[in-house]
Design a protein around this motif. Structure first.
Motif, PDB file in Angstrom:
ATOM      1  N   GLY A 264       0.823  -1.166   0.019  1.00  0.00           N
ATOM      2  CA  GLY A 264      -0.073  -0.054  -0.056  1.00  0.00           C
ATOM      3  C   GLY A 264       0.922   1.466   0.023  1.00  0.00           C
ATOM      4  O   GLY A 264       2.213   1.084   0.107  1.00  0.00           O
ATOM      5  N   GLY A 265       0.219   2.498  -0.291  1.00  0.00           N
ATOM      6  CA  GLY A 265       1.032   3.628   0.152  1.00  0.00           C
ATOM      7  C   GLY A 265       0.678   4.252   1.188  1.00  0.00           C
ATOM      8  O   GLY A 265      -0.670   4.781   1.607  1.00  0.00           O
ATOM      9  N   ALA A 266       1.427   4.471   2.158  1.00  0.00           N
ATOM     10  CA  ALA A 266       1.213   5.148   3.396  1.00  0.00           C
ATOM     11  C   ALA A 266       0.733   6.367   3.314  1.00  0.00           C
ATOM     12  O   ALA A 266       1.085   7.213   2.421  1.00  0.00           O
ATOM     13  CB  ALA A 266       2.388   4.914   4.279  1.00  0.00           C
ATOM     14  N   PRO A 267      -0.198   7.092   4.171  1.00  0.00           N
ATOM     15  CA  PRO A 267      -0.582   8.490   4.025  1.00  0.00           C
ATOM     16  C   PRO A 267       0.597   9.522   4.020  1.00  0.00           C
ATOM     17  O   PRO A 267       1.605   9.325   4.475  1.00  0.00           O
ATOM     18  CB  PRO A 267      -1.212   8.821   5.335  1.00  0.00           C
ATOM     19  N   VAL A 268       0.315  10.522   3.015  1.00  0.00           N
ATOM     20  CA  VAL A 268       1.372  11.427   2.920  1.00  0.00           C
ATOM     21  C   VAL A 268       0.966  12.549   3.974  1.00  0.00           C
ATOM     22  O   VAL A 268      -0.053  12.832   4.136  1.00  0.00           O
ATOM     23  CB  VAL A 268       1.222  12.095   1.444  1.00  0.00           C
ATOM     24  N   ILE A 269       2.196  12.754   4.780  1.00  0.00           N
ATOM     25  CA  ILE A 269       2.000  13.679   5.998  1.00  0.00           C
ATOM     26  C   ILE A 269       2.262  15.063   5.448  1.00  0.00           C
ATOM     27  O   ILE A 269       1.631  15.874   5.952  1.00  0.00           O
ATOM     28  CB  ILE A 269       2.948  13.195   6.780  1.00  0.00           C
ATOM     29  N   ALA A 270       3.428  15.480   4.774  1.00  0.00           N
ATOM     30  CA  ALA A 270       3.466  16.909   4.438  1.00  0.00           C
ATOM     31  C   ALA A 270       4.082  16.817   3.064  1.00  0.00           C
ATOM     32  O   ALA A 270       4.795  15.918   2.568  1.00  0.00           O
ATOM     33  CB  ALA A 270       4.419  17.509   5.285  1.00  0.00           C
ATOM     34  N   GLY A 271       3.536  17.747   2.086  1.00  0.00           N
ATOM     35  CA  GLY A 271       4.144  17.979   0.710  1.00  0.00           C
ATOM     36  C   GLY A 271       3.054  16.807  -0.200  1.00  0.00           C
ATOM     37  O   GLY A 271       2.090  16.314   0.274  1.00  0.00           O
ATOM     38  N   GLU A 272       3.556  16.760  -1.577  1.00  0.00           N
ATOM     39  CA  GLU A 272       2.905  15.872  -2.304  1.00  0.00           C
ATOM     40  C   GLU A 272       3.543  14.749  -2.590  1.00  0.00           C
ATOM     41  O   GLU A 272       4.875  14.784  -2.552  1.00  0.00           O
ATOM     42  CB  GLU A 272       2.524  16.722  -3.743  1.00  0.00           C
ATOM     43  N   LYS A 273       3.042  13.750  -3.101  1.00  0.00           N
ATOM     44  CA  LYS A 273       4.038  12.540  -3.643  1.00  0.00           C
ATOM     45  C   LYS A 273       3.484  11.996  -4.970  1.00  0.00           C
ATOM     46  O   LYS A 273       2.234  11.848  -5.128  1.00  0.00           O
ATOM     47  CB  LYS A 273       3.598  11.355  -2.671  1.00  0.00           C
ATOM     48  N   TRP A 274       4.183  12.015  -5.942  1.00  0.00           N
ATOM     49  CA  TRP A 274       4.215  11.605  -7.321  1.00  0.00           C
ATOM     50  C   TRP A 274       4.883  10.467  -7.527  1.00  0.00           C
ATOM     51  O   TRP A 274       5.852  10.220  -7.282  1.00  0.00           O
ATOM     52  CB  TRP A 274       4.468  12.805  -8.090  1.00  0.00           C
ATOM     53  N   ILE A 275       3.908   9.575  -8.230  1.00  0.00           N
ATOM     54  CA  ILE A 275       4.610   8.275  -8.633  1.00  0.00           C
ATOM     55  C   ILE A 275       4.263   7.922 -10.055  1.00  0.00           C
ATOM     56  O   ILE A 275       3.221   8.384 -10.685  1.00  0.00           O
ATOM     57  CB  ILE A 275       4.156   6.841  -7.750  1.00  0.00           C
ATOM     58  N   ALA A 276       4.940   6.983 -10.739  1.00  0.00           N
ATOM     59  CA  ALA A 276       4.721   6.665 -12.028  1.00  0.00           C
ATOM     60  C   ALA A 276       4.941   4.945 -11.871  1.00  0.00           C
ATOM     61  O   ALA A 276       5.749   4.502 -11.162  1.00  0.00           O
ATOM     62  CB  ALA A 276       5.513   6.902 -13.069  1.00  0.00           C
TER      63      ALA A 276
END
Ligand code: PD2
Ligand code: ZN
Length: 286
Positions: A264-276
């Motif tokens: 899974g993808g753990a919650p983002v706490i600060a900022g953005e997360k980008w994946i491909a």
């Protein structure tokens, strides 16, 4: 590996499917989709229908270090710290055999990450996942990100990255889905799931007609995340931190939780997360 054996019933079923006009690749897809080990399935097909198993699904050369033919797999014979992926050298920072998980460093340059994010930004929409009860797709509350798909080879940048992935994982480019890009904002997450299509779901038989099962996943990190957003593997207690340009790869030889590929993808706490994400199929995905 699997203890499955080729039964007379299985042989009869393969013969029936072939007589009904189904191509070998479709028969293989159905077998793996219903839980047969890919290697056993190919062997059974070769035995019943003749021809080399490699004609059904391209099988990279095997080696003696635990490599599983028939799955995407980087060449880690001799435990190198770096692999030449054609146009770029990629570092290996973690390699786990069961489940097969490999973490790559520097798969993408900063400029490539930025280029993918820029191209994707214009096309973002609320993420959709494959529906489990119809042939369409539906918004899924388990994934609170925004996303889009690129067409395979749709630009020079995408083609270059896809060719590099094909070389790195020794898996044909046309056996991959188009790249999916996701953007997670603070609080967004992707709850643990498996990436293979569940054989028990009604839509799966139809989905498998196009390229067969998924057999591997490569998640590439496209930006620096201020806090949170690790890719987590709860069954094995592994957390992979999202570092720009890095990637995590895992493969699964059967559509079953015993592959231990829950992630899974753990919650983002600060900022953005980008994946491909690049999902790899058993056969040609068109
Ligand atoms: O964002 C991630 O780390 C993540 C987690 C689980 C991505 C995927 N799955 C995926 O793209 O399948
Ligand atoms: Zn996933």
């Amino acid at each position: 590996m699997s203890q499955q054996i080729i039964t007379p019933e299985l042989c009869d079923w393969i013969t029936e499917q072939s007589r009904a006009g189904h191509p070998s690749e479709a028969i293989l897809g159905a077998m793996v989709g219903s839980g047969w080990d890919a290697t056993v399935a190919r062997e059974a097909l070769a035995r019943m229908l003749g021809g080399a198993p490699a004609a059904v699904v391209p099988v990279p050369p095997s080696s003696s270090d635990g490599y599983t033919p028939g799955l995407p797999e980087p060449d880690l014979v001799g435990r190198p710290s770096e692999i030449d992926a054609g146009d770029r050298k990629v570092k290996i920072v973690l390699s786990l055999r069961e489940p097969r998980v490999v973490v790559f460093q520097g798969l993408l340059s900063d400029a490539e990450c930025d280029g993918i994010v820029e191209a994707a930004t214009k096309r973002l929409a609320r993420s959709e996942t494959v529906a489990t009860n119809s042939e369409g797709s539906e918004v899924n509350a388990a994934r609170t990100s925004d996303g889009m798909f690129f067409e395979r080879c749709e630009s020079e940048l995408i083609r270059r990255v896809e060719a590099r992935i094909a070389a790195l994982l020794r898996w044909p480019l046309d056996h991959g889905e188009g790249l999916q890009v996701l953007r997670y904002r603070p609080g967004a997450e992707y709850q643990p799931h498996y990436d293979y299509f569940d054989p028990a779901h009604a839509a799966t038989a139809s989905i498998l007609k196009r390229g067969g099962q998924r057999v591997g996943t490569l998640v590439m990190y496209l930006n620096h995340v201020e806090a949170g957003g690790a890719t987590i593997f709860p069954d094995i207690g592994l957390d992979v931190m999202p570092v720009k340009g890095n990637a995590v790869f895992f493969s699964y030889d059967r559509p079953h939780p015993s592959t231990q590929t829950l992630h899974g993808g753990a919650p983002v706490i600060a900022g953005e997360k980008w994946i491909a994400t690049k999902w790899l199929r058993q056969g040609v995905f068109n």
